[in-house]
Structure formats: structure tokens, C-alpha cells
Design a protein around this motif. Structure first.
Motif, PDB file in Angstrom:
ATOM      1  N   ARG A   1      48.734  42.253  78.044  1.00  0.00           N
ATOM      2  CA  ARG A   1      49.332  41.051  77.452  1.00  0.00           C
ATOM      3  C   ARG A   1      48.704  39.829  78.111  1.00  0.00           C
ATOM      4  O   ARG A   1      48.663  39.728  79.341  1.00  0.00           O
ATOM      5  N   ARG A   2      48.223  38.911  77.303  1.00  0.00           N
ATOM      6  CA  ARG A   2      47.584  37.703  77.818  1.00  0.00           C
ATOM      7  C   ARG A   2      48.293  36.460  77.305  1.00  0.00           C
ATOM      8  O   ARG A   2      48.970  36.494  76.268  1.00  0.00           O
ATOM      9  N   HIS A   3      48.133  35.385  78.029  1.00  0.00           N
ATOM     10  CA  HIS A   3      48.692  34.099  77.615  1.00  0.00           C
ATOM     11  C   HIS A   3      47.592  33.059  77.791  1.00  0.00           C
ATOM     12  O   HIS A   3      47.321  32.620  78.916  1.00  0.00           O
ATOM     13  N   PRO A   4      46.928  32.659  76.700  1.00  0.00           N
ATOM     14  CA  PRO A   4      45.796  31.733  76.816  1.00  0.00           C
ATOM     15  C   PRO A   4      46.221  30.387  77.390  1.00  0.00           C
ATOM     16  O   PRO A   4      47.306  29.874  77.091  1.00  0.00           O
ATOM     17  N   ALA A   5      45.375  29.817  78.217  1.00  0.00           N
ATOM     18  CA  ALA A   5      45.638  28.467  78.744  1.00  0.00           C
ATOM     19  C   ALA A   5      45.528  27.458  77.609  1.00  0.00           C
ATOM     20  O   ALA A   5      44.564  27.492  76.841  1.00  0.00           O
ATOM     21  N   PRO A   6      46.496  26.579  77.450  1.00  0.00           N
ATOM     22  CA  PRO A   6      46.438  25.597  76.368  1.00  0.00           C
ATOM     23  C   PRO A   6      45.376  24.542  76.637  1.00  0.00           C
ATOM     24  O   PRO A   6      45.046  24.253  77.794  1.00  0.00           O
ATOM     25  N   ALA A   7      44.843  23.980  75.575  1.00  0.00           N
ATOM     26  CA  ALA A   7      43.919  22.856  75.725  1.00  0.00           C
ATOM     27  C   ALA A   7      44.668  21.674  76.331  1.00  0.00           C
ATOM     28  O   ALA A   7      45.853  21.469  76.045  1.00  0.00           O
ATOM     29  N   LEU A   8      44.006  20.908  77.176  1.00  0.00           N
ATOM     30  CA  LEU A   8      44.668  19.786  77.839  1.00  0.00           C
ATOM     31  C   LEU A   8      45.208  18.779  76.827  1.00  0.00           C
ATOM     32  O   LEU A   8      46.230  18.131  77.070  1.00  0.00           O
ATOM     33  N   SER A   9      44.543  18.676  75.671  1.00  0.00           N
ATOM     34  CA  SER A   9      45.007  17.737  74.641  1.00  0.00           C
ATOM     35  C   SER A   9      46.374  18.143  74.095  1.00  0.00           C
ATOM     36  O   SER A   9      47.116  17.297  73.573  1.00  0.00           O
ATOM     37  N   ASN A  10      46.723  19.425  74.211  1.00  0.00           N
ATOM     38  CA  ASN A  10      48.030  19.895  73.725  1.00  0.00           C
ATOM     39  C   ASN A  10      49.187  19.274  74.499  1.00  0.00           C
ATOM     40  O   ASN A  10      50.316  19.215  74.015  1.00  0.00           O
ATOM     41  N   PHE A  11      48.899  18.829  75.731  1.00  0.00           N
ATOM     42  CA  PHE A  11      49.959  18.323  76.596  1.00  0.00           C
ATOM     43  C   PHE A  11      50.247  16.834  76.394  1.00  0.00           C
ATOM     44  O   PHE A  11      51.058  16.267  77.109  1.00  0.00           O
ATOM     45  N   GLU A  12      49.597  16.213  75.425  1.00  0.00           N
ATOM     46  CA  GLU A  12      49.810  14.774  75.207  1.00  0.00           C
ATOM     47  C   GLU A  12      51.282  14.419  74.976  1.00  0.00           C
ATOM     48  O   GLU A  12      51.787  13.456  75.569  1.00  0.00           O
ATOM     49  N   PRO A  13      52.030  15.183  74.136  1.00  0.00           N
ATOM     50  CA  PRO A  13      53.465  14.856  73.969  1.00  0.00           C
ATOM     51  C   PRO A  13      54.239  14.947  75.277  1.00  0.00           C
ATOM     52  O   PRO A  13      55.135  14.135  75.535  1.00  0.00           O
TER      53      PRO A  13
ATOM     54  N   TYR B   1      49.702  40.551  72.787  1.00  0.00           N
ATOM     55  CA  TYR B   1      49.237  41.869  73.200  1.00  0.00           C
ATOM     56  C   TYR B   1      47.786  42.036  72.734  1.00  0.00           C
ATOM     57  O   TYR B   1      47.393  41.502  71.686  1.00  0.00           O
ATOM     58  N   PHE B   2      46.997  42.794  73.502  1.00  0.00           N
ATOM     59  CA  PHE B   2      45.609  43.038  73.100  1.00  0.00           C
ATOM     60  C   PHE B   2      45.103  44.312  73.766  1.00  0.00           C
ATOM     61  O   PHE B   2      45.665  44.789  74.760  1.00  0.00           O
ATOM     62  N   SER B   3      44.046  44.853  73.202  1.00  0.00           N
ATOM     63  CA  SER B   3      43.383  46.021  73.774  1.00  0.00           C
ATOM     64  C   SER B   3      42.289  45.533  74.713  1.00  0.00           C
ATOM     65  O   SER B   3      41.474  44.677  74.343  1.00  0.00           O
ATOM     66  N   SER B   4      42.256  46.069  75.920  1.00  0.00           N
ATOM     67  CA  SER B   4      41.346  45.551  76.949  1.00  0.00           C
ATOM     68  C   SER B   4      39.879  45.609  76.542  1.00  0.00           C
ATOM     69  O   SER B   4      39.074  44.808  77.024  1.00  0.00           O
TER      70      SER B   4
ATOM     71  N   PRO C   1      46.042  37.279  86.868  1.00  0.00           N
ATOM     72  CA  PRO C   1      44.810  37.620  86.154  1.00  0.00           C
ATOM     73  C   PRO C   1      44.949  38.762  85.157  1.00  0.00           C
ATOM     74  O   PRO C   1      44.127  38.899  84.255  1.00  0.00           O
ATOM     75  N   ILE C   2      45.976  39.608  85.317  1.00  0.00           N
ATOM     76  CA  ILE C   2      46.166  40.730  84.402  1.00  0.00           C
ATOM     77  C   ILE C   2      47.657  41.055  84.325  1.00  0.00           C
ATOM     78  O   ILE C   2      48.373  40.966  85.330  1.00  0.00           O
ATOM     79  N   TYR C   3      48.119  41.430  83.119  1.00  0.00           N
ATOM     80  CA  TYR C   3      49.556  41.636  82.929  1.00  0.00           C
ATOM     81  C   TYR C   3      49.780  42.562  81.743  1.00  0.00           C
ATOM     82  O   TYR C   3      48.947  42.675  80.837  1.00  0.00           O
ATOM     83  N   THR C   4      50.927  43.233  81.747  1.00  0.00           N
ATOM     84  CA  THR C   4      51.340  44.036  80.599  1.00  0.00           C
ATOM     85  C   THR C   4      52.861  44.124  80.582  1.00  0.00           C
ATOM     86  O   THR C   4      53.528  43.582  81.469  1.00  0.00           O
ATOM     87  N   HIS C   5      53.403  44.799  79.587  1.00  0.00           N
ATOM     88  CA  HIS C   5      54.835  45.048  79.516  1.00  0.00           C
ATOM     89  C   HIS C   5      55.080  46.536  79.765  1.00  0.00           C
ATOM     90  O   HIS C   5      54.600  47.389  79.015  1.00  0.00           O
ATOM     91  N   PHE C   6      55.852  46.814  80.808  1.00  0.00           N
ATOM     92  CA  PHE C   6      56.106  48.194  81.221  1.00  0.00           C
ATOM     93  C   PHE C   6      57.594  48.483  81.423  1.00  0.00           C
ATOM     94  O   PHE C   6      58.045  49.608  81.231  1.00  0.00           O
ATOM     95  N   THR C   7      58.375  47.461  81.742  1.00  0.00           N
ATOM     96  CA  THR C   7      59.733  47.681  82.261  1.00  0.00           C
ATOM     97  C   THR C   7      60.821  47.843  81.204  1.00  0.00           C
ATOM     98  O   THR C   7      61.978  48.063  81.554  1.00  0.00           O
TER      99      THR C   7
ATOM    100  N   VAL D   1      56.332  51.535  75.548  1.00  0.00           N
ATOM    101  CA  VAL D   1      56.208  52.979  75.326  1.00  0.00           C
ATOM    102  C   VAL D   1      54.741  53.405  75.446  1.00  0.00           C
ATOM    103  O   VAL D   1      54.412  54.400  76.105  1.00  0.00           O
ATOM    104  N   ILE D   2      53.860  52.637  74.809  1.00  0.00           N
ATOM    105  CA  ILE D   2      52.429  52.944  74.869  1.00  0.00           C
ATOM    106  C   ILE D   2      51.927  52.833  76.303  1.00  0.00           C
ATOM    107  O   ILE D   2      51.140  53.675  76.781  1.00  0.00           O
ATOM    108  N   VAL D   3      52.363  51.804  77.007  1.00  0.00           N
ATOM    109  CA  VAL D   3      51.951  51.616  78.401  1.00  0.00           C
ATOM    110  C   VAL D   3      52.444  52.766  79.269  1.00  0.00           C
ATOM    111  O   VAL D   3      51.724  53.255  80.152  1.00  0.00           O
ATOM    112  N   HIS D   4      53.655  53.252  79.025  1.00  0.00           N
ATOM    113  CA  HIS D   4      54.177  54.412  79.761  1.00  0.00           C
ATOM    114  C   HIS D   4      53.308  55.640  79.505  1.00  0.00           C
ATOM    115  O   HIS D   4      53.040  56.429  80.434  1.00  0.00           O
ATOM    116  N   ARG D   5      52.867  55.814  78.269  1.00  0.00           N
ATOM    117  CA  ARG D   5      52.015  56.960  77.944  1.00  0.00           C
ATOM    118  C   ARG D   5      50.677  56.858  78.671  1.00  0.00           C
ATOM    119  O   ARG D   5      50.168  57.859  79.210  1.00  0.00           O
TER     120      ARG D   5
END
Length: 258
Positions: free
Chosen positions: A28-40, A92-95, A111-117, A126-130
Motif C-alpha cells: 500500500r502506497r500513499h503518493p506525496a502530494p504536489a506542493l501546489s495542492n497545499f495552496e488552500p 494498493y499495488f503489486s510491487s 518507505p514500505i507499507y501494507t495492510h496485515f492486521t 487476507v492476501i497478505v496473510h497468504r
């Protein structure tokens, strides 16, 4: 403490399954937003004299922690709501379909993350557990589990279903809100969250609701003219009068969060 250990578990499992399956780990990734997105967000902070540092996730977190106003207990909450809306959705994405440099999770600063808990409520877990079971020798693999393209197809569906579930949840809240307020007149304190060209987005903290107050001007039954200023953002309010010309008084509409 429990949440911290859950995050550590997710990070540790992400590292382990990526070591074992560098091409097909479900992450699971979370892209960094463009700095222009923070104008509001930057404009919102400036209305109360706060300079929001959005250069890094850590700097942003520190800026948000410092932005408190004693006379408005909801200011910081609303500022965080604006910050959240400046960001992209976590996915979510495939590495195997992205370079390692794009695995980063901005919201958690890891730097790296997933959902397991939470395998009892999320299929991704479920897939991560497998994958983990295979990695530690507790189970065997099967073709679709180690196919990066099929894993990515699964991730695309998970991302789509998650977004649809969010829409469904919001719609459900809206429906039952309308039912609750049907045939009722309620007066409640509200706070301006956003100023649009023709409307105010108002937060009602007691009910945890946002509502839109539309501003119409230049119509026969209106008593004022609203003129939008995108730079502030805000409105100048000019009264209409049929009487002999007088010097018209202009007042600036409340800015963010006032």
C-alpha cells in the motif's frame, strides 16, 4: 500504543513479503502530494497568522500541531480537514509494477507499507496473510498469488471498491441526516470551512456535518451583492438600495474558519 504496534506489524510484514516476493507482494502506497495542492491549506493558515511548512510530511505535522487558536477550539480540527483534502488517496499495488522509489507512504512517513492486521474485514489483508504464510513456510503458493499482473488487477479492484464504499457511507450519512432533520428547525453554531465563488462550506461541529450555504446576488429579492475575491479568498458585501445614491459601505466577509 496498540496503534503503534499495529503500524509496526504492517511495516514488518510488508518488508518480509517484499523480500520473499519482490514482484508480486501486495503493498500500500500513499503518493506525496504536489506542493501546489497545499495552496488552500497555506491560505487557511495565514488567515490566523500561521505559516504552514509543507516541504516534508514531518514539517507539515509540526505546523499542524502548532496551529491552535484559543478562542476557536475547532480551528485546528478544520485545518487538518483541509490538509487531508490536499492529499492523494492511498492505494494498493503489486510491487512488481512500480519502482521501489514509489513505494513510499507519505501519510505514515515510511518507505514500505501494507495492510496485515485486519483480515476479518479487509480482503487485502487476507492476501497478505497468504503471502506471509508462504514466506515463513507455513503454507504453499498457487499461480495467481505469485502473478504480478493478476495481483495488480486485484489491487485495482480493491481500490475501486474502497472508493465506492466511501461514497456509499457518505450517502448513507446524508440520507439519515435528512431524515433526522425532516420537519425540524434547528439553530446551531457553525464555522466557515471553505469559501467558494458562490457558496460557503460550513461545518456544524455538534452534528459532525458540513453543509453548503449558497450565495445568490443580483436578483430581485436580494438585499446585497456578493463579490468573490479568489486571492483572499473572501467576499465583499455591498448593499443594494433604491434610494438616492449614497456612499456604499463595503464589508469583507469572514475569511477561513471565522
Amino acid at each position: 500504543m496498540v496503534e503503534e504496534f499495529m503500524l509496526l506489524a504492517n511495516i514488518s510484514v510488508a518488508k518480509r513479503i517484499h523480500e520473499e516476493f519482490p514482484e508480486c507482494a501486495l503493498l500500500r502506497r500513499h503518493p506525496a502530494p504536489a506542493l501546489s495542492n497545499f495552496e488552500p491549506l497555506i491560505k487557511a493558515g495565514l488567515t490566523k497568522g500561521f505559516s504552514m511548512d509543507v516541504g516534508t510530511g514531518k514539517a507539515l505535522a509540526e505546523s499542524l500541531d502548532a496551529a491552535t487558536v484559543s478562542e476557536n477550539p475547532y480551528f485546528n480540527t478544520m485545518l487538518r480537514m483541509v490538509a487531508t483534502r490536499c492529499m492523494a488517496q492511498a492505494l494498493y499495488f503489486s510491487s512488481g509494477v512500480l519502482p521501489v522509489s514509489e513505494y513510499f507512504h507519505y501519510g505514515l512517513a515510511v518507505p514500505i507499507y501494507t495492510h496485515f492486521t485486519s483480515p476479518i474485514r479487509r480482503y487485502s489483508d487476507v492476501i497478505v496473510h497468504r503471502l506471509l504464510a508462504v514466506a515463513i513456510g507455513a503454507d504453499v503458493t498457487y499461480p495467481s498469488l505469485v502473478d504480478k499482473n493478476k495481483t495488480q488487477d486485484l489491487c485495482n479492484n480493491l481500490n475501486y471498491r474502497h472508493k465506492q464504499a466511501q461514497y456509499c457511507g457518505r450517502s448513507s450519512v446524508n440520507l439519515y441526516t435528512h431524515i433526522f432533520f425532516k420537519d425540524k428547525t434547528v439553530e446551531e453554531e457553525g464555522y466557515i470551512l471553505f469559501i467558494r465563488e458562490n457558496a460557503l462550506q460550513v461545518l456544524l461541529p455538534r452534528f459532525g456535518l458540513e453543509c453548503t450555504l449558497y450565495l445568490n446576488s443580483n436578483k430581485e429579492n436580494d438585499n446585497v451583492i456578493f463579490t468573490y475575491d479568489e486571492k483572499i479568498p473572501g467576499f465583499s458585501v455591498e448593499p443594494l438600495s433604491q434610494e438616492p445614491p449614497l456612499k456604499k459601505e463595503k464589508k469583507l466577509c469572514n475569511k477561513h474558519f471565522q
